[in-house]
Design a protein around this motif. Structure first.
Motif, short mmCIF file in Angstrom:
data_model
loop_
_atom_site.label_atom_id
_atom_site.label_comp_id
_atom_site.label_asym_id
_atom_site.label_seq_id
_atom_site.Cartn_x
_atom_site.Cartn_y
_atom_site.Cartn_z
N ASP A 160 1.10 -1.65 0.02
CA ASP A 160 0.31 0.25 0.23
C ASP A 160 1.14 1.54 -0.20
OD1 ASP A 160 0.59 -0.37 2.88
OD2 ASP A 160 -1.34 -0.15 3.80
N SER A 161 2.07 1.24 0.89
CA SER A 161 2.66 3.00 0.71
C SER A 161 3.78 2.20 1.87
CB SER A 161 1.38 3.68 1.82
OG SER A 161 2.78 4.40 2.40
N THR A 162 4.77 2.78 1.75
CA THR A 162 6.28 2.14 2.07
C THR A 162 6.73 2.90 3.73
OG1 THR A 162 7.47 3.56 1.51
CG2 THR A 162 7.26 0.79 0.01
N ASN A 163 5.66 3.82 4.11
CA ASN A 163 5.50 4.92 4.69
C ASN A 163 4.50 3.61 5.89
OD1 ASN A 163 7.17 6.60 3.76
ND2 ASN A 163 6.01 8.69 4.97
N PHE B 169 6.39 -0.98 -6.14
CA PHE B 169 5.22 -1.07 -6.25
C PHE B 169 4.20 -0.44 -5.19
CE2 PHE B 169 0.08 -0.68 -7.98
CZ PHE B 169 -0.06 0.40 -8.83
N GLN B 170 3.43 1.16 -4.98
CA GLN B 170 2.16 1.29 -4.42
C GLN B 170 0.54 1.57 -4.26
OE1 GLN B 170 5.30 3.53 -1.27
NE2 GLN B 170 4.42 4.93 -2.79
N THR B 171 0.50 1.33 -3.94
CA THR B 171 -1.45 0.87 -3.64
C THR B 171 -1.78 1.90 -3.66
OG1 THR B 171 -2.08 -0.42 -2.86
CG2 THR B 171 -1.25 -1.68 -4.81
N GLY C 52 -0.05 4.91 -2.57
CA GLY C 52 1.24 6.21 -2.22
C GLY C 52 1.07 7.43 -1.40
N ARG C 53 1.57 7.72 -0.40
CA ARG C 53 1.13 9.20 0.17
C ARG C 53 2.17 10.55 -0.13
NH1 ARG C 53 1.40 7.01 6.16
NH2 ARG C 53 -0.59 5.59 6.05
N GLY C 54 1.69 11.49 -1.01
CA GLY C 54 2.27 12.75 -0.60
C GLY C 54 2.04 13.44 0.32
N ARG C 55 2.88 14.41 0.39
CA ARG C 55 2.37 15.54 1.57
C ARG C 55 0.45 15.68 1.26
NH1 ARG C 55 4.56 20.93 1.97
NH2 ARG C 55 4.70 20.42 0.05
N HIS C 56 0.03 16.73 2.67
CA HIS C 56 -1.25 17.31 2.48
C HIS C 56 -2.41 16.70 1.82
CE1 HIS C 56 1.04 20.55 3.26
NE2 HIS C 56 1.87 21.00 2.48
N SER D 241 -2.06 11.84 -3.07
CA SER D 241 -1.38 10.51 -3.31
C SER D 241 0.20 10.40 -4.85
CB SER D 241 -2.01 10.13 -4.55
OG SER D 241 -3.68 9.94 -4.22
N TRP D 242 0.53 9.90 -4.50
CA TRP D 242 1.88 9.88 -4.84
C TRP D 242 1.97 8.57 -5.37
CZ3 TRP D 242 6.46 13.10 -5.39
CH2 TRP D 242 7.07 12.93 -6.26
N ILE D 243 2.19 8.76 -6.95
CA ILE D 243 1.46 7.71 -7.66
C ILE D 243 3.49 7.33 -9.14
CG2 ILE D 243 0.59 7.04 -10.43
CD1 ILE D 243 -1.81 8.82 -8.87
N LYS E 289 11.84 21.26 -12.86
CA LYS E 289 11.07 20.67 -12.75
C LYS E 289 11.09 19.49 -11.25
CE LYS E 289 9.65 20.84 -17.41
NZ LYS E 289 9.47 19.56 -18.21
N LYS E 290 10.36 18.73 -10.35
CA LYS E 290 10.46 18.23 -9.37
C LYS E 290 10.91 16.27 -10.10
CE LYS E 290 7.39 16.46 -5.93
NZ LYS E 290 6.38 17.12 -4.53
N PHE E 291 11.43 15.64 -9.55
CA PHE E 291 12.18 14.40 -9.39
C PHE E 291 11.89 13.57 -8.31
CE2 PHE E 291 16.12 13.70 -7.92
CZ PHE E 291 16.66 14.30 -7.64
N GLY F 107 9.54 9.44 3.81
CA GLY F 107 9.76 8.24 2.73
C GLY F 107 10.18 9.28 1.60
N VAL F 108 10.61 8.11 0.63
CA VAL F 108 11.49 9.06 -0.13
C VAL F 108 10.74 8.61 -1.88
CG1 VAL F 108 13.52 9.90 -1.64
CG2 VAL F 108 13.40 9.74 0.37
N GLY F 109 10.44 9.29 -2.57
CA GLY F 109 10.11 8.83 -4.08
C GLY F 109 10.96 8.90 -4.85
C1 BTN Z 1 5.28 14.77 -1.54
O1 BTN Z 1 6.10 15.58 -2.56
O2 BTN Z 1 4.04 14.81 -1.59
C2 BTN Z 1 6.13 13.70 -0.98
C3 BTN Z 1 5.74 12.86 -1.82
C4 BTN Z 1 6.80 11.25 -0.73
C5 BTN Z 1 6.23 10.56 -1.35
C6 BTN Z 1 7.23 8.82 -0.84
S1 BTN Z 1 6.98 7.42 -2.20
C7 BTN Z 1 8.10 5.85 -0.96
C8 BTN Z 1 7.16 6.28 0.45
N1 BTN Z 1 5.90 6.02 0.74
C9 BTN Z 1 4.82 6.74 0.61
O3 BTN Z 1 3.57 6.62 0.40
N2 BTN Z 1 5.00 8.23 -0.17
C10 BTN Z 1 7.01 8.02 0.28
#
Ligand code: BTN
Length: 258
Positions: free
Chosen positions: A27-30, A51-53, A55-59, A62-64, A122-124, A144-146
Motif C-alpha cells: 500500500d505505502s512504504t511509509n 509499486f505502491q497502491t 502511495g502517500r504525498g504531502r497534505h 497521492s504519490w503515483i 522540475k520536480k523529480f 519516505g522518499v519517492g
Molecule cells: C510529496 O512530494 O508529496 C511527497 C511524496 C513522498 C512519496 C514517497 S514514495 C515512498 C514513500 N511512501 C509513501 O507512501 N510516500 C513516500
C-alpha cells in the motif's frame, strides 16, 4: 525488485540499511515503516517497493509512480532530536538524495523548500516525513522518499512540472546502485543528525536552495503568504518578509513568482 541480499551486498553503512523489507507491491512504504516503528523494529530499517497502491504525498495527496521504474522507499529512524527540530529530517533526506544523485549523474540538484528536489526547475523527488511522538518525545520518524528514476512519461497535467532521471540523463539508471548510494549518504549525514545536530545537513541543503531573495507565494490550509524569502530558521521554517512584517512558515506549497 531486488532481494534483501542484493541490497545489502557491498553496502557499508553503520545504521541505515541494517534491515531491509522488500515488496513488489505494497500500500505505502511509509505506512509499513510506521507499523514497524510501532512494533519497535530497529532504527535504520528500510522498506522498499516496486509499486505502491496507496502511495502517500504531502497534505493527503497521492504519490503515483509507474511500477518497477522508480525508487519508492522509507527509512525508520529514532534520532535524539528536540520536538521543535524533528521536521529537519526532511532536509536530511533531501541533502542525502541530492548528493547521491549529483555524484551518480553529474547533474546539479536544486532543493526546494520544504521537501522537493528539482532538476532544471522540475520536480523529480518528493519526501514525506511522518513523525510519531510519545509524551512530546519523538518516538520514531519515517522518512519516505519517492524518486522518478526510469519513468519516461507522465500524465499531461504533470508534464510541465515533473521530470525523471532518465529524462534528464538520457539513459536508464541502475536503481539498486542509486538506492545504495543514497543510503550511504544518509548514513554519513546521520552520524550528527542522530544527535540532533543538523548543521551539516542544513549546510548541504542551503548550498542547493535558490529561493533566497525570491518573491514567493506559500499556500497553506486556509491562507496564503506572499513575500520575499529571507532565510531558513534553525527549525527548518521559511522566514518570509511580507508587506506587514516578517513571518515564518513551517508547511505549505511554495510558488516562486516570476
Ligand atoms: C510529496 O512530494 O508529496 C511527497 C511524496 C513522498 C512519496 C514517497 S514514495 C515512498 C514513500 N511512501 C509513501 O507512501 N510516500 C513516500
Amino acid at each position: 525488485m531486488y532481494s534483501k541480499e542484493e541490497l545489502r551486498k557491498g553496502l557499508e553503512t553503520r545504521t541505515i540499511g541494517r534491515r531491509f523489507f522488500v515488496f513488489e507491491t505494497i500500500d505505502s512504504t511509509n505506512a509499513c515503516a510506521k507499523t514497524l516503528g510501532d512494533a519497535g523494529t530497529d532504527e535504520g530499517s528500510v522498506v522498499v517497493a516496486d509499486f505502491q497502491t496507496e502511495g502517500r504525498g504531502r497534505h493527503g495527496r497521492s504519490w503515483i509512480a509507474e511500477p518497477g521504474a522508480n525508487l519508492l522507499f522509507s527509512v525508520l529512524l529514532r534520532p535524539a532530536t528536540r520536538e521543535e527540530s524533528a521536521g529537519l529530517l526532511t532536509f536530511f533526506a533531501a541533502a542525502a538524495v541530492a548528493k547521491a544523485i549529483e555524484s551518480t549523474t553529474g547533474l546539479s540538484v536544486e532543493c526546494k523548500w520544504p521537501n522537493d528536489l528539482l532538476l532544471r526547475g522540475k520536480k523529480f523527488c518528493g519526501i514525506l516525513l511522518e513523525n510519531s511522538f510519545q509524551l512530546r518525545e519523538l518516538a520514531y520518524s519515517v522518512v519516505g522518499v519517492g524518486i522518478n528514476v526510469n519513468q519516461n512519461s507522465f500524465p499531461d497535467e504533470l508534464r510541465a512540472n515533473v521530470t525523471s532521471l532518465v529524462h534528464e540523463c538520457g539513459s536508464p539508471l541502475d536503481r539498486k546502485e542509486l538506492l545504495q548510494r543514497i543510503l550511504l549518504e544518509m548514513d554519513t549525514l546521520y552520524v550528527e543528525a542522530a544527535k540532533g545536530d543538523f548543521r551539516l545537513v542544513l549546510d548541504e541543503w542551503l548550498q542547493r536552495c535558490r529561493m533566497f531573495g525570491q518573491s514567493v507565494t506559500v499556500e497553506q490550509h486556509h491562507e496564503q503568504v506572499s513575500g520575499t524569502v529571507v532565510r531558513l530558521n534553525e527549525d527548518g521554517g521559511l522566514v518570509i518578509r511580507t508587506l506587514s512584517g516578517t513571518t515564518t512558515v513551517y508547511a505549505g506549497d511554495v510558488t516562486v513568482v516570476a
